[in-house]
Design a protein around this motif. Structure first.
Motif, mmCIF file in Angstrom:
data_model
loop_
_atom_site.group_PDB
_atom_site.id
_atom_site.type_symbol
_atom_site.label_atom_id
_atom_site.label_comp_id
_atom_site.label_asym_id
_atom_site.label_seq_id
_atom_site.Cartn_x
_atom_site.Cartn_y
_atom_site.Cartn_z
ATOM 1 N N HIS A 1 -4.110 -3.546 -92.932
ATOM 2 C CA HIS A 1 -4.905 -2.869 -91.922
ATOM 3 C C HIS A 1 -4.250 -2.888 -90.537
ATOM 4 N N GLY A 2 -3.003 -3.478 -90.381
ATOM 5 C CA GLY A 2 -2.322 -3.410 -89.091
ATOM 6 C C GLY A 2 -1.433 -4.585 -88.832
ATOM 7 N N ARG A 3 -0.901 -4.588 -87.544
ATOM 8 C CA ARG A 3 0.031 -5.654 -87.131
ATOM 9 C C ARG A 3 -0.358 -6.095 -85.739
ATOM 10 N N HIS A 4 -0.125 -7.472 -85.487
ATOM 11 C CA HIS A 4 -0.372 -8.028 -84.179
ATOM 12 C C HIS A 4 0.684 -9.076 -83.908
ATOM 13 N N ALA A 5 1.249 -9.113 -82.665
ATOM 14 C CA ALA A 5 2.340 -10.034 -82.334
ATOM 15 C C ALA A 5 2.066 -10.677 -81.000
ATOM 16 N N ARG A 6 2.668 -11.900 -80.834
ATOM 17 C CA ARG A 6 2.634 -12.610 -79.573
ATOM 18 C C ARG A 6 4.015 -13.238 -79.362
ATOM 19 N N ARG A 7 4.392 -13.427 -78.036
ATOM 20 C CA ARG A 7 5.726 -13.940 -77.709
ATOM 21 C C ARG A 7 5.594 -15.187 -76.859
ATOM 22 N N ILE A 8 6.663 -16.016 -76.947
ATOM 23 C CA ILE A 8 6.757 -17.231 -76.167
ATOM 24 C C ILE A 8 8.214 -17.431 -75.761
ATOM 25 N N THR A 9 8.481 -17.860 -74.535
ATOM 26 C CA THR A 9 9.852 -18.033 -74.020
ATOM 27 C C THR A 9 10.184 -19.504 -74.027
ATOM 28 N N VAL A 10 11.351 -19.833 -74.600
ATOM 29 C CA VAL A 10 11.868 -21.196 -74.670
ATOM 30 C C VAL A 10 13.158 -21.270 -73.866
ATOM 31 N N ARG A 11 13.255 -22.245 -72.965
ATOM 32 C CA ARG A 11 14.468 -22.442 -72.190
ATOM 33 C C ARG A 11 15.023 -23.825 -72.475
ATOM 34 N N VAL A 12 16.381 -23.863 -72.674
ATOM 35 C CA VAL A 12 17.085 -25.125 -72.888
ATOM 36 C C VAL A 12 17.921 -25.364 -71.652
ATOM 37 N N ALA A 13 17.755 -26.450 -70.879
ATOM 38 C CA ALA A 13 18.473 -26.717 -69.624
ATOM 39 C C ALA A 13 18.977 -28.128 -69.599
ATOM 40 N N GLY A 14 20.243 -28.373 -68.940
ATOM 41 C CA GLY A 14 20.836 -29.705 -68.826
ATOM 42 C C GLY A 14 21.042 -30.044 -67.364
ATOM 43 N N PRO A 15 21.964 -31.130 -67.009
ATOM 44 C CA PRO A 15 22.248 -31.468 -65.623
ATOM 45 C C PRO A 15 23.009 -30.333 -64.944
ATOM 46 N N TRP A 16 22.769 -30.179 -63.664
ATOM 47 C CA TRP A 16 23.412 -29.090 -62.913
ATOM 48 C C TRP A 16 24.922 -29.238 -62.887
ATOM 49 N N LEU A 17 25.429 -30.460 -63.119
ATOM 50 C CA LEU A 17 26.900 -30.622 -63.144
ATOM 51 C C LEU A 17 27.488 -29.894 -64.305
ATOM 52 N N TRP A 18 26.906 -30.081 -65.423
ATOM 53 C CA TRP A 18 27.407 -29.381 -66.604
ATOM 54 C C TRP A 18 27.252 -27.890 -66.440
ATOM 55 N N VAL A 19 26.313 -27.502 -65.799
ATOM 56 C CA VAL A 19 26.110 -26.062 -65.623
ATOM 57 C C VAL A 19 27.199 -25.496 -64.696
#
Length: 923
Positions: A819-837
């Motif tokens: 009878h149909g489709r329904h979707a939902r989204r979620i955002t995942v962020r992976v972050a480390g120390p700013w030095l490594w970045v």
């Protein structure tokens, strides 16, 4: 001068003390009076008895003493201050011995008193009279001479062992001797023969002697004769040669059994027989008069008792009076002959024959007559009178005449008509007059039965008839015809009054019930239960004449009753209620067409189809009475027109019957499926449930007893079990229907765990929960370059172990069903120390750009072209996951539109643009 020595002084002192004591004693003796004492001082002594006396004193040294008495002494004993002496053979009425002593020239005396005690050896009761009248007083006197002392004496007068009076003489002078006791006693009936006595008691126990008793000789008392004279009962006249009973009675006689009775007639002792009844006696004897005693005589009765007698005399006249002589010339004579009757008596007697007296005393009387039948057993009386001492005596004599005559049968002794009831025993009598006694014989004229005359026997109806009775003796004979009628109660038998009668409608008939009985019974017949409705006369028979009638026959001897059943037969008749013109057959009811036809005898019925599909078809009929052979019930029956014919021996009848077919409601899977599915949000509609049946059934459905809800749209609350009932005139049918409600999928929940940040190398899980029916299929879209993604068996959980920077980004969960489709989204962020970045930013950025370009190209060229990519298939390949490319594109676009997020956070965004972030951090 020297003084006395101590020892001397002590001796002198002792002597002085002794002298003082002696002088004191002498003074005391001279002051105390002394006495003389005699013991015993007072005592009773029996005549001729003995007694010890003790004479003593308190004088220390009496000068002189002794005992003065005139009585004889037997022995003496002495002491310093006493003297004892025995006195013997004491006979003086009273003795007063004196005891004396002289002390210091003073004399003292003591005197004793010893009266003489005499036993009551003579107790005399004064002589009583030999006869004492009952109810009168008499005197009892008792004398006891010389006994004493009188003060210790008691006298008692006794009747048998009963004390009449008792007297004690206490207080009398000691010298008083002897006593007299007198009492007045009423003579009673029970005193007859009683013993009266006197008892004397001399009680000397208080004086040391015993109790002496003596009684007089008993005296007997006898009550005397009654003062009334005896009563004589005797005839005034006594005929010579006759015996008569005479009696003599006397009352108030006590004791009657000791009385003697003398009873005599003149000088003849009658030796009476005496009987006693209490205080009365009756003496009876038989007096026999002899010729020597003829004349006046005295009857004497004398009663003697206790030396007294009572006598009564009565005069009795003894006479001679022979009976008259009565003779018949012929004691037995034939009818029509002459007879002479003679009556004669003594010389001084006057005779009378049949009321005719003689002219003078001593003369006979005669009577002559011509003998007839009426003179048979005639008694002739001869009367004789005689004057005796002023009294007229009468004697009679009779004689019977026997007249011989021929028999006569009168109606009084032998009636012409006899009527007897049947049953009880009767004595049949036909008596004839005649002398000698005639013999009677009765028999039927035809030589049949003979009546047993004079014998007791049962009466039966067989004895009815006419009999000829013949009476005969040696003087002739007589003949007579008699009729015997035996009456008996009515009887209703099956011949004269049958139990069942059959009539035919339209004919003429009458209820004839003939009863047997004598006299002829009256018969009436009444319908049972209808009082007063009598069926009689000639009737035009109708069915209403049928029924049970009570016929009762009655005569003087009783009644009889009987039930008669009348059956009226008639031809067949159809009646609408019992054989309807229109009939509806109900399929499955098991009922057959009932066509009951009125008729006697019961008609046979047959119904056959007429025209159309029923032509020639036989319509099954219900039997009048259920039986094992009832026709089978058809499963199908052709409706149409049928002709029913009824026939019996009195005719036939026909009727047209229209038959229609109907059926009860029926529901099955084809008309009312047991499983039905609705779609949420669609317009509300009734259950798809119908029923077959004629007439068309109405269907009503309810859920758990509640009515059908009134609403516009279907909701998932409408799912459940429904009960549908189909109804028409022939019954109901029901069915249970289960309704399921399907609806479009909705992702109800999309969540990350842990909810905090994710460092590189850490683990995280995404959970997606969807609501849908039928159950939805879950699919995921991950960021490009995300590798090592794990999914649960039903795709509801996405897990990552050892997160890397490539795992950061937007994830989408989609739920899909028919009878149909329904979707939902979620955002995942992976972050480390700013030095490594900072250090790895350039090199990592270049590599990331190259990888991202290649991955995007690959996804767009393969998965997105395909339209839907299964995440599970991409887990081991390290490829990006894209489901429903169009949606993914949109999602990607949306994700791109979301822009970068703050470091360390994650965002979730549903398909409609909602964004949720989660911060991922590294150590």
């Amino acid at each position: 001068m020297p003084g006395p020595s101590p020892g001397l002084r002590r001796a002198l002192l002792g002597l002085w003390a002794a002298l003082s004591l002696g002088l004191f004693g002498l003074s005391a003796v001279s002051q105390e009076p002394f006495w003389a004492d005699l013991q015993p001082r007072v005592a009773f002594v029996e005549r001729g008895g003995s007694l010890w006396l003790n004479c003593s004193t308190n004088c220390p040294r009496p000068e002189r003493g002794g005992l003065e008495t005139s009585l004889r002494r037997n022995g003496t004993q002495r002491g310093l201050r006493w003297l004892a002496r025995q006195l013997v053979d004491i006979r003086e009425p009273e003795t007063q011995p004196v005891c004396f002593f002289r002390c210091f020239w003073v004399a003292s005396r003591s005197r004793g008193l010893f009266p003489l005690a005499e036993r009551p050896d003579r107790v005399e009761l004064v002589q009583l009279p030999p006869w004492q009248p009952v109810g009168e007083n008499f005197t009892l006197s008792c004398r006891v001479p010389g006994a004493g002392p009188r003060a210790s004496l008691t006298l008692t007068l006794l009747r048998g062992s009963q004390e009449l009076i008792r007297r004690s003489f206490a207080g009398e002078p000691p010298r008083a001797r002897g006593a007299v006791l007198t009492a007045t006693v009423l003579a009673r009936r029970e005193d007859h023969g009683a013993n009266f006595s006197c008892r004397a008691e001399l009680d000397l126990r208080p004086h040391g002697l015993g109790l002496f008793e003596n009684s007089s000789a008993p005296r007997e008392i006898i009550t005397p004769l009654s003062p009334d004279p005896p009563r004589l009962a005797a005839p005034r006249f006594l005929e010579v040669g006759s015996e008569r009973l005479v009696s003599c009675a006397l009352d108030q006689l006590f004791p009657a059994t000791e009385a003697r009775v003398y009873l005599a007639l003149g000088d003849q002792n009658l030796s009476p027989d005496v009987t006693h009844d209490g205080d009365a006696l009756v003496a009876t004897a038989t007096a026999t008069a002899s010729a020597e005693q003829e004349g006046a005589r005295q009857l004497v009765c004398n009663v003697t008792l206790g030396g007294e007698n009572r006598e009564t005399r009565e005069n009795v006249t003894i006479y001679s009076f022979p009976a008259p002589l009565l003779t018949l010339s012929e004691p037995s004579i034939s009818e029509g002959q002459m007879v002479t009757v003679t009556c004669a008596a003594g010389a001084q007697a006057l005779v009378t024959l049949e009321g005719v007296p003689a002219a003078v005393p001593g003369q006979p009387v005669q009577l002559q007559l011509n003998a007839t039948e009426n003179d048979d057993r005639r008694s002739f009386f001869c009367n004789t009178t005689l004057d005796v001492d002023g009294e007229t005596l009468i004697k009679n004599r009779s004689a019977e005449l026997r007249v011989l005559y021929a028999p006569r049968l009168d109606d009084s002794g032998c009636p012409r008509s006899w009527t007897w009831p049947e049953g009880p025993e009767q004595t049949l009598r036909c008596e004839a007059r005649g002398n000698p006694e005639p013999s009677v014989h009765c028999a039927r004229s035809d030589g049949g039965a003979v009546l047993a005359l004079g014998l007791l026997g049962p009466v039966t109806r067989a004895l009815s008839g006419t009999y000829r009775c013949k009476a005969a003796n040696d003087q002739g004979e007589a003949v007579k015809d008699v009729t015997l009628t035996v009456e008996y109660a009515p009887a209703l038998d099956s011949v004269g009054c049958p139990e069942r009668i059959t009539w035919v409608e339209g004919t003429e008939a009458s209820l004839s019930c003939v009863a047997h009985g004598v006299p002829p019974p009256d018969v009436s017949c009444v319908r049972s239960g209808e009082l007063g409705v009598v069926l009689e006369g000639l009737l035009l028979v109708a069915p209403e004449h049928a029924g049970t009638y009570r016929c009762e026959a009655t005569n003087a001897r009783g009644s009889a009753a009987k039930n008669v059943i009348i059956t009226v037969e008639y031809g067949p008749r159809f009646e609408e209620p019992n054989c309807p013109s229109n009939w509806t057959w109900v399929e499955g009811s098991g009922r057959l067409f009932s066509c009951e036809v009125d008729g006697k005898p019961q008609p046979s019925v047959e119904c056959v189809g007429s025209g159309g599909a029923t032509e020639g078809v036989l319509l099954p009929l219900a039997p009048p009475d259920p039986s094992p052979r009832a026709p089978s019930i058809p499963s199908d029956l052709a409706p149409g027109t049928y002709i029913c014919n009824a026939t019996n021996r009195h005719g036939s009848a026909a009727k047209t019957v229209i038959v229609s077919a109907e059926s009860p409601p029926e529901m099955d899977e084809s008309t009312c499926p047991s499983q039905q599915t609705w779609l949420e949000g669609a317009e509300a509609a009734a259950l798809a449930c119908a029923a077959r049946g004629r007439p068309s059934p109405g269907v009503h459905c309810s859920r758990e007893g509640t009515p059908w809800p009134e609403q516009q749209r279907v909701s998932r609350e409408d799912a459940g079990t429904y009960h549908c009932v189909a109804t028409n005139a022939h019954g109901t049918d029901s069915r249970t229907v289960t309704v399921g409600v399907e609806y479009r999928p909705v992702v109800a929940e999309l969540a990350a765990s842990p909810p905090g940040g994710v460092r590189p190398g850490g683990n995280f899980t995404l959970t997606c929960r969807a609501e849908a029916w039928p159950p939805a299929q879950i699919s995921w879209r991950a960021p490009p370059g995300a590798l090592n993604i794990g999914l649960s068996s039903n795709n509801s959980t996405l897990s990552v172990a050892g997160a890397m920077g490539s795992h950061g980004g937007e994830y989408e969960c989609a739920a899909t069903n028919a009878h149909g489709r329904h979707a939902r989204r979620i955002t995942v962020r992976v972050a480390g120390p700013w030095l490594w970045v900072a250090v790895g930013g350039a090199a990592g950025g270049a590599a990331l750009l190259a990888a991202g370009a290649g991955l995007a190209f690959y996804v767009q060229s393969t998965a997105c072209k395909k339209g839907e990519y299964n995440v599970q298939e991409a887990e081991s390949s390290g490829e990006a996951v894209c489901l429903n490319g169009a949606g993914g594109g949109a999602g990607g676009a949306a994700g791109a539109e979301g822009g970068p997020q703050a470091a360390g956070g994650a965002a979730e965004s549903p398909a409609e643009g909602e964004v949720f972030a989660i911060q991922l951090t590294s150590a």
